[in-house]
Motif scaffolding. Structure first.
Motif, PDB file in Angstrom:
ATOM      1  N   GLN A   1     -13.822  -3.308   1.640  1.00 33.71           N
ATOM      2  CA  GLN A   1     -13.571  -3.445   0.207  1.00 33.71           C
ATOM      3  C   GLN A   1     -14.864  -3.207  -0.591  1.00 33.71           C
ATOM      4  O   GLN A   1     -14.837  -2.766  -1.725  1.00 33.71           O
TER       5      GLN A   1
ATOM      6  N   TYR B   1      -2.072   3.298   2.617  1.00 37.48           N
ATOM      7  CA  TYR B   1      -2.008   3.985   1.330  1.00 37.48           C
ATOM      8  C   TYR B   1      -2.239   5.489   1.486  1.00 37.48           C
ATOM      9  O   TYR B   1      -1.408   6.303   1.095  1.00 37.48           O
TER      10      TYR B   1
ATOM     11  N   ASN C   1     -13.162   4.136  -4.574  1.00 34.02           N
ATOM     12  CA  ASN C   1     -12.765   2.827  -4.058  1.00 34.02           C
ATOM     13  C   ASN C   1     -12.597   1.822  -5.181  1.00 34.02           C
ATOM     14  O   ASN C   1     -11.659   1.017  -5.179  1.00 34.02           O
TER      15      ASN C   1
ATOM     16  N   GLY D   1       0.827  -1.206   0.000  1.00 33.29           N
ATOM     17  CA  GLY D   1       0.000   0.000   0.000  1.00 33.29           C
ATOM     18  C   GLY D   1       0.860   1.254   0.000  1.00 33.29           C
ATOM     19  O   GLY D   1       0.588   2.213  -0.742  1.00 33.29           O
TER      20      GLY D   1
ATOM     21  N   THR E   1      -7.190  -8.689  -2.134  1.00 37.69           N
ATOM     22  CA  THR E   1      -8.191  -8.090  -1.251  1.00 37.69           C
ATOM     23  C   THR E   1      -7.689  -6.764  -0.693  1.00 37.69           C
ATOM     24  O   THR E   1      -6.509  -6.639  -0.356  1.00 37.69           O
ATOM     25  N   THR E   2      -8.572  -5.795  -0.544  1.00 39.22           N
ATOM     26  CA  THR E   2      -8.213  -4.564   0.157  1.00 39.22           C
ATOM     27  C   THR E   2      -8.959  -4.539   1.489  1.00 39.22           C
ATOM     28  O   THR E   2     -10.009  -5.147   1.615  1.00 39.22           O
ATOM     29  N   TYR E   3      -8.380  -3.855   2.484  1.00 36.75           N
ATOM     30  CA  TYR E   3      -8.985  -3.819   3.815  1.00 36.75           C
ATOM     31  C   TYR E   3      -8.543  -2.554   4.544  1.00 36.75           C
ATOM     32  O   TYR E   3      -7.730  -1.783   4.027  1.00 36.75           O
TER      33      TYR E   3
ATOM     34  N   TYR F   1      -4.713  -1.290  -7.080  1.00 35.24           N
ATOM     35  CA  TYR F   1      -3.974  -2.145  -6.145  1.00 35.24           C
ATOM     36  C   TYR F   1      -3.751  -3.536  -6.749  1.00 35.24           C
ATOM     37  O   TYR F   1      -2.663  -4.098  -6.670  1.00 35.24           O
ATOM     38  N   ARG F   2      -4.797  -4.071  -7.379  1.00 35.92           N
ATOM     39  CA  ARG F   2      -4.672  -5.403  -7.975  1.00 35.92           C
ATOM     40  C   ARG F   2      -3.640  -5.398  -9.089  1.00 35.92           C
ATOM     41  O   ARG F   2      -2.846  -6.336  -9.224  1.00 35.92           O
TER      42      ARG F   2
ATOM     43  N   ILE G   1      -9.162  -0.275  -5.771  1.00 37.30           N
ATOM     44  CA  ILE G   1      -9.056  -1.738  -5.806  1.00 37.30           C
ATOM     45  C   ILE G   1      -8.395  -2.180  -7.112  1.00 37.30           C
ATOM     46  O   ILE G   1      -7.482  -3.015  -7.117  1.00 37.30           O
TER      47      ILE G   1
ATOM     48  N   LEU H   1      -4.828  -1.540   5.045  1.00 34.11           N
ATOM     49  CA  LEU H   1      -4.180  -1.319   3.750  1.00 34.11           C
ATOM     50  C   LEU H   1      -4.560   0.057   3.204  1.00 34.11           C
ATOM     51  O   LEU H   1      -3.711   0.807   2.714  1.00 34.11           O
ATOM     52  N   GLU H   2      -5.842   0.378   3.320  1.00 37.16           N
ATOM     53  CA  GLU H   2      -6.303   1.669   2.826  1.00 37.16           C
ATOM     54  C   GLU H   2      -5.601   2.788   3.594  1.00 37.16           C
ATOM     55  O   GLU H   2      -5.146   3.770   3.015  1.00 37.16           O
TER      56      GLU H   2
END
Lengths: 297, 363
Positions: free
Chosen positions: B232, B265, B239, B5, B256-258, B246-247, B243, B261-262
């Motif tokens: 997520q 970032y 958002n 992140g 997965t984002t959570y 990030y992927r 996602i 992690l957010e």
């Protein structure tokens, strides 16, 4: 009360699952195999990988995991342990090193993650094994609800313990192993190939750990370091029961598991665990050789 | 994963011209989930690499281990994990949630909307769950309900048979879980396997995120709840784009984002704004520059508080669905002020932790 006794029985069977393999390797060969927990871990990962790559369920993964970990055990014996017989502390350190190597191999996906290659089912994350629907939820027996998966574990443990007993007391290999437990030099003098027998014993012990791993995967967390705490519990049981005694291992796991459940229920889980260690210390103080021992000559 | 992140944010900032025209150089160290290693690595980063800001740490244990290094050497730590509060360091920017942002909305909602009256509190045995339990008990009693038990399992242990049996026998109608780490997975599995259901006795968690749900198998959690400022499943363009990026960044189309992690970032962007405002990368400049900084994060607007350097976040409650994602069942309209000492009576009118540091006479 029935609930608590059943939980105790299930805790006992989990202890016994890990300790069975150790009873064979530590008892028979006098090797402190610190990588035993990692064999459990590899067994669990075999179940994860078999599910992702081969579409195999939990039950089908059991023989596969036995084969994988038995071969891994055989390789460890051939490459490392064989050269260290009779050097107890050296085997402890060497197998501990192997344990760390194995953990990191899984965590780093055998080094491939450095090159940006990822294998589904490996890596540092947590993994998941689907459990067959019949083993989820509860089963009603005589008016009591029992956790289906724990019944399955208890049953599998009984089968494995019986199978181990049969191997040790009803086969030629078992007779040789028991001869080696009593007196390795004398056994060798009688024409038993000690090296070959030891290699097979080590493979058997590792294979049992692999099966334990598959069963653990169904209700515990599958992660690279899952084996580290299990091996401590395993040694605790083997030492309490008496080194080299299968019956002792079974009795010790039953005692410690039930005791853990009863104390945890009456107080809390943290005290329950402390109480188990207290029992182990007490047993070793009073009977240094464990609960069940045989007289050497 | 959290490092990804931070690296992703740094890469995006560099692609857009860097901070005040200069590119960010990222040095990554691995604390290996071990507080002692965290302290060594932090020392290396601050002393040898002479960095002025470190983004990271995960558990409270790791943060407490590195804190003296940052305070003594005058460096800044950006900490992204939701934590128990009860800390007021001028050398830390806390971008994750504190108890008043996770529990302040959650407990009243559990009591009123779910109509629950008897709460079983369960956690892992260390500082975070114990502090969370303390905050919860106050809120439960204030809401006219009762807590029937406050029990702990050792950190990292996964044998839940006895605990779940106690929950069954306790007569509780809801479980408040502050269980952390690997233990979460075996807890939810044991809960279902002993015949309990989230319909009757839902687990309401403060730590269980998308990561643990995926690892346990979503069917074991479907119907249970978690309180976090970010999920997520948030259905906003910001958002969705986060996602997707990030992927692409980690090269995993199912990543997965959570919450943590957010936060890992967006805190890099807050740091960038602070430096650009103060025109300097020194610790004093960052500390003063970051006060009141706002940023449009993937989960909505966030703001660093001018008093305590914690983060204004929007409380949300998600219900886990069969696909491993949440349905947002309750959320605030706007971010709320972080109160790290809420458990000890801190309110927005009576702050314990201010610009001058902690007023310990109020504790």
């Amino acid at each position: 009360m029935v609930d608590i006794l059943f939980i105790g029985l299930s805790l006992s069977s989990i202890l016994l699952l890990v300790a069975l393999g150790l009873a064979v390797t530590y008892g028979a060969m006098g090797i402190i195999n610190m990588a035993h927990g990692e064999m459990v871990m590899i067994g669990a990962y075999t179940a994860v990988m078999a599910n992702i790559w081969l579409g195999l369920g939990l039950i089908a993964a059991i023989p596969l995991a036995f084969a994988v970990t038995a071969l891994a055990g055989l390789a460890i014996e051939r490459l490392v342990v064989r050269r260290l017989y009779g050097r107890l502390l050296d085997t402890l350190l060497a197998t501990w090193g192997i344990a760390i190597l194995l953990q990191q191999a899984i965590r780093l996906e055998f080094g491939l993650s450095f090159f940006g290659i990822h294998i589904a089912g490996l890596g540092s994350g947590l993994q998941n094994v689907p459990v067959p629907g019949a083993l989820q939820g509860t089963v009603q027996i005589l008016g009591h609800d029992f956790n289906a998966y724990r019944i399955f574990i208890v049953a599998m443990t009984l089968i494995l313990a019986a199978a181990t007993w049969a191997v040790m007391y009803r086969t030629a290999l078992g007779m040789k192993v028991r001869a080696i437990i009593r007196n390795p030099q004398m056994a060798a003098a009688c024409g038993i190939d000690v090296q070959r027998t030891n290699a097979l014993t080590f493979a058997l012990g590792s294979g049992l750990a692999g099966v334990a791993g598959v069963l653990m995967a169904g209700f515990k967390t599958v992660a690279p370091d899952m084996g580290a705490t299990l091996v401590v519990d395993g040694f605790m049981v083997v030492v309490t029961g008496g080194v080299g005694s299968l019956l002792g291992t079974v009795a010790a796991s039953g005692l410690l598991g039930e005791f853990n459940a009863l104390v945890a229920m009456a107080t809390n889980d943290i005290l329950g665990r402390a109480a188990v260690f207290a029992v182990v210390i007490g047993v070793i103080l009073l009977k240094p050789a464990g609960l069940f021992t045989f007289k050497g000559r | 994963m959290l490092a990804a992140g931070v690296r992703m944010a740094a890469e995006e900032i560099n692609a857009a011209g860097g901070v005040a025209g200069r590119p960010i150089e990222v040095i990554v160290e691995d604390g290996a989930s071990d507080p002692k290693t965290y302290a060594e690595k932090a020392q290396k980063l601050v002393i040898r690499d002479r960095v002025s800001t470190v983004f990271g740490c995960h558990t409270s244990a790791s943060r407490k281990a590195v804190l003296p290094i940052f305070e003594r050497r005058g460096a800044m730590l950006f900490y992204q994990t939701h934590y128990e509060g009860f800390e007021c360091s001028p050398n830390v920017v806390y971008s994750g949630a504190v108890p008043n942002q996770q529990l302040g909305n959650y407990i009243p909602w559990i009591l009123e909307t779910l109509g629950k009256k008897k709460v079983f509190i369960v956690g892992s045995n260390y500082v975070y769950p114990r502090e969370m339990a303390k905050v919860s008990k106050g809120l439960i009693e204030a809401g006219g309900a009762e807590w029937v038990a406050d029990e702990y399992l050792e950190l990292g242990h996964s044998e839940w048979a006895v605990m779940v049996n106690k929950i069954k026998d306790s007569g509780a109608d809801v479980v408040l879980s502050n269980v952390v780490g690997d233990s979460i997975i075996s807890f939810y599995r044991e809960f279902i396997n002993q015949g309990l259901s989230h319909e009757e006795i839902p687990i309401c968690a403060t730590v269980t995120s998308e990561i643990e749900i995926a690892a346990m198998g979503p069917e074991y959690a479907a119907g249970s709840y978690t309180s976090f400022p970010y999920f997520q499943s948030l259905d906003t363009p910001a958002n969705k784009s986060f996602i997707e990026r990030y992927r692409a960044f980690v090269g995993d189309p199912a990543a997965t984002t959570y919450h943590s992690l957010e936060a890992a970032y967006f805190q890099v962007f807050l740091w960038k704004q602070a430096i650009e405002k103060a025109g300097d990368t020194s610790v004093e400049a960052i500390r003063e520059g970051i006060r009141g900084q706002e940023y449009a994060a993937p989960g909505g607007t966030v703001k660093i508080d001018g008093d305590n350097l914690h983060c204004w976040l929007t409380p949300r409650i998600g219900q886990w669905q069969a696909d491993g994602q949440t349905k947002i069942v309750d959320e605030y309209d706007a971010p709320i002020k972080p109160l790290p000492y809420a458990a000890y009576g801190e309110t927005a009118e009576n702050l314990f932790c201010t610009r001058e540091g902690l007023d310990s006479s109020k504790l």
